[in-house]
Scaffold this active site. Structure first.
Site, mmCIF file in Angstrom:
data_model
loop_
_atom_site.group_PDB
_atom_site.id
_atom_site.type_symbol
_atom_site.label_atom_id
_atom_site.label_comp_id
_atom_site.label_asym_id
_atom_site.label_seq_id
_atom_site.Cartn_x
_atom_site.Cartn_y
_atom_site.Cartn_z
ATOM 1 N N ASP A 1 16.330 -42.250 -1.233
ATOM 2 C CA ASP A 1 17.223 -43.356 -1.547
ATOM 3 C C ASP A 1 18.657 -43.018 -1.147
ATOM 4 O OD1 ASP A 1 15.096 -44.750 -2.914
ATOM 5 O OD2 ASP A 1 15.381 -43.338 -4.574
ATOM 6 N N ARG B 1 15.251 -56.630 -6.219
ATOM 7 C CA ARG B 1 15.705 -55.572 -7.120
ATOM 8 C C ARG B 1 17.225 -55.608 -7.307
ATOM 9 N NH1 ARG B 1 11.793 -50.582 -4.961
ATOM 10 N NH2 ARG B 1 9.846 -51.680 -5.309
ATOM 11 N N ASP C 1 18.630 -46.171 -7.059
ATOM 12 C CA ASP C 1 17.439 -46.136 -7.906
ATOM 13 C C ASP C 1 17.634 -45.158 -9.056
ATOM 14 O OD1 ASP C 1 16.427 -47.964 -6.160
ATOM 15 O OD2 ASP C 1 14.651 -46.797 -5.586
ATOM 16 N N ASP D 1 14.484 -47.107 1.685
ATOM 17 C CA ASP D 1 14.015 -47.248 0.299
ATOM 18 C C ASP D 1 15.129 -47.876 -0.538
ATOM 19 O OD1 ASP D 1 12.523 -47.106 -2.016
ATOM 20 O OD2 ASP D 1 11.833 -45.077 -1.701
#
Ligand SMILES: *[C@@H]1O[C@H](CO)[C@@H](O)[C@H](O)[C@H]1NC(C)=O
Ligand SMILES: *[C@@H]1O[C@H](CO)[C@@H](O)[C@H](O)[C@H]1NC(C)=O
Length: 318
Positions: free
Chosen positions: A132, A217, A165, A161
């Site tokens: 990430d 997201r 996160d 990705d």
């Protein structure tokens, strides 16, 4: 120190006279700043490497070694560092991006660590094979501030990705004043539907961030507690997804261009007040997270766009 605070006062006075209207005196950022907003202020606070020695890095090798280990330290990134890697940041560390600096293809990971600050860092195009752009896992007390995180949407959704996160039971995390844009999967909070035993502990504050041109997201939030206030969301395909029993407090955010700004999957919850959903509707069931466990300042909904969009991203002057 003396010079920079004198300069800050002079700067503020110049702004004051030039604008001819009363201006709030804004303190300049310093390398030693500590977290002042949200969950990162709890449990003894988040000080990163405040007070530690300062190292300036201009290469991937120097960055990688400078941020390693748990001694108190401040690492300043200068210029553009290009690579295909994710760099692991140790505990008690502050990572600062100097004005105009950039990591291209290079992400930062905080794994099994505590007390980390990452500010004013610009990161783009980190390949999924590396990880990430920002990944925080199984860590506590992390402040992510004034980040500029992006890639592009010219590839399939798994080419890159996450941008930011936060997984595996992270606690005491605050994300502020950051810009997330031009990307598929922006921010996964909570690892998976099967990871509730660990992720139920998650505590994340997201305030004053600008999210735009993202597919999904924004964020996807599982199991834990999330306080999401004063964010601007423009032209994303998805909204805030509260999932798997997550309890969110969602206040004074502004959306345009999505038809599901706030919704649930598998019984997530949200207490939502003062939001401008841009004509769309909140469909998340009402939860029980009604009061954040710290003091904070809400910007009035009508003023959020002007205040947040102009100051989000790599905009600090040190
Ligand atoms: C640094 O501290 C973290 C968090 O307490 C710990 O998990 C990690 O093992 C430590 N690393 C080293 C190199 O001591
Ligand atoms: C909030 O609701 C959840 C889900 O129903 C429940 O498990 C939890 O105990 C509640 N918390 C409080 C403080 O009421």
């Amino acid at each position: 120190m003396q010079f920079s605070s004198t300069f800050a006062v002079l700067f503020a006075l110049v702004v004051h006279f030039a604008a001819a209207t009363p201006t709030v005196l804004v303190k300049r950022a310093t390398y030693n700043d500590v977290a002042t907003v949200g969950y990162a202020t709890l449990n003894g606070g988040t000080t990163g490497g405040s007070g530690g020695p300062v190292t300036t890095v201009t290469t991937l090798d120097d960055l990688t070694s400078a941020v390693t280990g748990n001694s108190s330290k401040i690492v300043v990134i200068e210029g553009t560092i290009t690579g295909d890697a994710v760099v692991k940041v140790g505990s008690h560390t502050t990572v600062i991006g100097a004005a105009g600096s950039s990591l291209v293809g290079v992400g930062l990971r905080v794994l099994n660590e505590e007390n980390v600050i990452i500010r004013n860092v610009k990161i783009s195009k980190v390949l999924a094979s590396a990880g990430d752009a920002i990944g925080v896992q199984a860590s506590s007390q992390v402040w992510l501030d004034h980040l500029d995180l992006s890639s592009d949407r010219d590839h399939d959704k798994d080419y890159y990705d996450g941008l930011c996160d936060l997984t595996h039971g992270v606690t005491g995390i605050t994300v502020t004043n950051s810009k997330l844009y031009d990307h598929w999967k922006a921010s996964l909070i909570g690892h998976s539907d099967n990871n509730g035993a660990q992720d139920v502990a998650i505590t994340v504050t997201m305030a004053n961030n600008y999210w735009t041109d993202l597919n999904s997201r924004t964020p996807s939030f599982r199991f834990g507690h999330g306080h999401i206030f004063n964010n601007v969301f423009d032209d994303n395909n998805d909204g805030i997804n509260t999932r798997d029993g997550a309890q969110l407090l969602v206040e004074n955010n502004v959306w345009t261009g999505t038809d599901k700004p706030l919704y649930d999957t598998d019984d997530g919850f949200a207490v939502a007040t003062g939001n401008d959903f841009g004509g769309a509707s909140n469909t998340a069931p009402v939860g029980n997270f009604t009061t954040a466990p710290y003091a904070y300042t809400l910007i009035a909904t009508a003023d959020v766009r002007a205040s947040v969009v102009s100051s989000a991203g790599q905009t600090l002057a040190f």
